[in-house]
Design a protein around this motif. Structure first.
Motif, mmCIF file in Angstrom:
data_model
loop_
_atom_site.group_PDB
_atom_site.id
_atom_site.type_symbol
_atom_site.label_atom_id
_atom_site.label_comp_id
_atom_site.label_asym_id
_atom_site.label_seq_id
_atom_site.Cartn_x
_atom_site.Cartn_y
_atom_site.Cartn_z
ATOM 1 N N LEU A 103 -41.710 117.656 18.706
ATOM 2 C CA LEU A 103 -42.407 118.862 18.531
ATOM 3 C C LEU A 103 -41.786 119.765 17.706
ATOM 4 C CD1 LEU A 103 -45.145 120.370 19.095
ATOM 5 C CD2 LEU A 103 -44.217 120.870 21.466
ATOM 6 N N LEU A 104 -42.366 120.169 16.844
ATOM 7 C CA LEU A 104 -41.587 121.452 16.032
ATOM 8 C C LEU A 104 -42.431 122.447 16.197
ATOM 9 C CD1 LEU A 104 -39.155 122.309 14.263
ATOM 10 C CD2 LEU A 104 -40.359 121.369 12.056
ATOM 11 N N LEU A 105 -42.177 123.726 16.501
ATOM 12 C CA LEU A 105 -42.732 125.110 16.718
ATOM 13 C C LEU A 105 -42.616 125.953 15.601
ATOM 14 C CD1 LEU A 105 -42.322 125.770 20.444
ATOM 15 C CD2 LEU A 105 -44.197 124.430 19.454
ATOM 16 N N ASN A 106 -41.115 126.089 15.326
ATOM 17 C CA ASN A 106 -40.835 126.997 14.252
ATOM 18 C C ASN A 106 -39.567 126.757 13.650
ATOM 19 O OD1 ASN A 106 -39.802 127.686 16.630
ATOM 20 N ND2 ASN A 106 -39.271 129.868 15.801
ATOM 21 N N VAL A 107 -39.197 127.023 12.350
ATOM 22 C CA VAL A 107 -37.866 126.958 11.954
ATOM 23 C C VAL A 107 -37.469 128.611 11.430
ATOM 24 C CG1 VAL A 107 -36.332 126.017 9.814
ATOM 25 C CG2 VAL A 107 -38.496 124.723 10.685
ATOM 26 N N ASP A 108 -36.576 128.873 12.135
ATOM 27 C CA ASP A 108 -35.855 130.468 11.910
ATOM 28 C C ASP A 108 -34.546 130.544 12.077
ATOM 29 O OD1 ASP A 108 -38.546 131.655 11.695
ATOM 30 O OD2 ASP A 108 -38.798 131.419 13.880
ATOM 31 N N LYS A 109 -33.895 131.248 11.367
ATOM 32 C CA LYS A 109 -32.610 131.496 11.301
ATOM 33 C C LYS A 109 -31.862 131.815 12.359
ATOM 34 C CE LYS A 109 -29.268 133.333 7.901
ATOM 35 N NZ LYS A 109 -28.779 134.171 6.547
ATOM 36 N N PHE A 139 -45.027 113.057 15.281
ATOM 37 C CA PHE A 139 -44.253 113.987 14.842
ATOM 38 C C PHE A 139 -45.325 114.912 15.092
ATOM 39 C CE2 PHE A 139 -41.670 117.470 12.424
ATOM 40 C CZ PHE A 139 -40.602 117.405 13.401
ATOM 41 N N VAL A 140 -45.341 116.113 15.772
ATOM 42 C CA VAL A 140 -46.146 117.285 15.906
ATOM 43 C C VAL A 140 -45.609 118.451 15.402
ATOM 44 C CG1 VAL A 140 -47.682 118.413 17.397
ATOM 45 C CG2 VAL A 140 -47.173 116.019 17.966
ATOM 46 N N VAL A 141 -46.384 119.407 14.590
ATOM 47 C CA VAL A 141 -45.835 120.428 13.913
ATOM 48 C C VAL A 141 -46.793 121.517 13.869
ATOM 49 C CG1 VAL A 141 -45.494 121.411 11.509
ATOM 50 C CG2 VAL A 141 -44.435 119.086 12.255
ATOM 51 N N LEU A 176 -42.402 127.359 7.387
ATOM 52 C CA LEU A 176 -41.362 126.257 7.201
ATOM 53 C C LEU A 176 -41.510 124.883 7.959
ATOM 54 C CD1 LEU A 176 -38.065 128.636 6.969
ATOM 55 C CD2 LEU A 176 -39.294 127.349 5.102
ATOM 56 N N ALA A 177 -42.146 125.004 9.019
ATOM 57 C CA ALA A 177 -42.527 123.790 9.771
ATOM 58 C C ALA A 177 -43.495 122.947 9.284
ATOM 59 C CB ALA A 177 -42.846 124.443 11.094
ATOM 60 N N LEU A 180 -51.928 115.500 9.649
ATOM 61 C CA LEU A 180 -52.472 116.918 10.171
ATOM 62 C C LEU A 180 -53.089 116.489 11.585
ATOM 63 C CD1 LEU A 180 -53.988 118.496 7.126
ATOM 64 C CD2 LEU A 180 -52.310 119.448 8.413
ATOM 65 N N LYS A 181 -53.427 115.383 11.753
ATOM 66 C CA LYS A 181 -54.124 114.745 12.901
ATOM 67 C C LYS A 181 -53.212 114.923 14.282
ATOM 68 C CE LYS A 181 -53.513 110.101 13.167
ATOM 69 N NZ LYS A 181 -53.626 108.840 12.614
ATOM 70 N N ASN A 182 -52.215 115.132 13.907
ATOM 71 C CA ASN A 182 -51.045 115.359 15.222
ATOM 72 C C ASN A 182 -50.861 116.937 15.198
ATOM 73 O OD1 ASN A 182 -50.841 112.548 15.165
ATOM 74 N ND2 ASN A 182 -49.222 112.503 14.093
ATOM 75 N N ASP A 183 -50.893 117.788 14.278
ATOM 76 C CA ASP A 183 -50.505 119.115 14.058
ATOM 77 C C ASP A 183 -51.430 120.198 14.902
ATOM 78 O OD1 ASP A 183 -48.500 118.153 12.940
ATOM 79 O OD2 ASP A 183 -48.953 118.817 11.031
ATOM 80 N N PHE A 184 -51.201 121.181 15.344
ATOM 81 C CA PHE A 184 -51.767 122.387 15.645
ATOM 82 C C PHE A 184 -51.732 123.703 14.978
ATOM 83 C CE2 PHE A 184 -47.453 122.524 17.652
ATOM 84 C CZ PHE A 184 -47.361 124.024 18.054
ATOM 85 N N SER A 185 -52.704 124.627 15.019
ATOM 86 C CA SER A 185 -52.479 126.033 14.398
ATOM 87 C C SER A 185 -53.129 126.921 15.355
ATOM 88 C CB SER A 185 -52.907 125.745 13.085
ATOM 89 O OG SER A 185 -53.119 126.829 12.406
#
Length: 154
Positions: free
Chosen positions: A51-57, A79-81, A87-88, A95-100
């Motif tokens: 599970l990837l929530l965000n990509v931040d520095k 893999f869920v994004v 960036l994530a 898309l069928k695994n992802d959320f928003s």
């Protein structure tokens, strides 16, 4: 499901049980790990579901983080994004695994209808409705715990 849990930081619910605070053995077959990319060890995980929530520095440069999370994605069976994070979103496989939180990204799971009244927060994801109810004493305990966990704070 009652999974076992390993977290990078202490979780209030586990601490209240008198445990260390960042790990708990559950009765189920699953282990949920909050992985941190700061030391790079996330590339050694081979999760059933990543599970990837965000990509931040936070800890590394963006290009290094994208490489680390690409390896994590490739090591994950599913893999869920979070499509709401730009960036994530670039690392999405399906898309069928992802959320928003925004329907424009066409993720299968969209959180919407957010409503807040005092300490009561409601929202829905697909056909499911959720409600979070906090008390003032819970918020005070959370704030107090954060103050005590910060270096140099008493």
């Amino acid at each position: 499901m009652q999974p076992s849990i390993i977290s990078g930081a202490g979780l209030t619910s586990i601490i209240k049980e008198g445990k260390i605070g960042n790990a708990k053995v559950g009765k189920g077959d699953w282990l949920v790990i909050e992985a941190d990319e700061s030391d790079g060890s996330i590339i050694h995980y081979k999760p059933e579901i990543g599970l990837l929530l965000n990509v931040d520095k936070d800890h590394k440069e963006i290009d290094v983080l994208m490489e680390i999370f690409t390896t994590f994605k490739n090591n994950s069976k599913k893999f869920v994004v979070n499509q709401s994070h730009p960036l994530a979103r670039r690392l999405s496989e399906d898309l069928k695994n992802d959320f928003s939180i925004d329907e424009k990204y066409k993720a299968k799971y969209v959180a919407k209808d957010f409503r807040q009244k005092g300490l009561n927060i409601q929202y829905s994801i697909s056909i499911f409705n959720f409600q979070l109810m906090l008390s003032e004493s819970t918020i005070w305990k959370m704030q107090s715990q954060q103050l005590h966990s910060q270096p140099g704070r008493c």
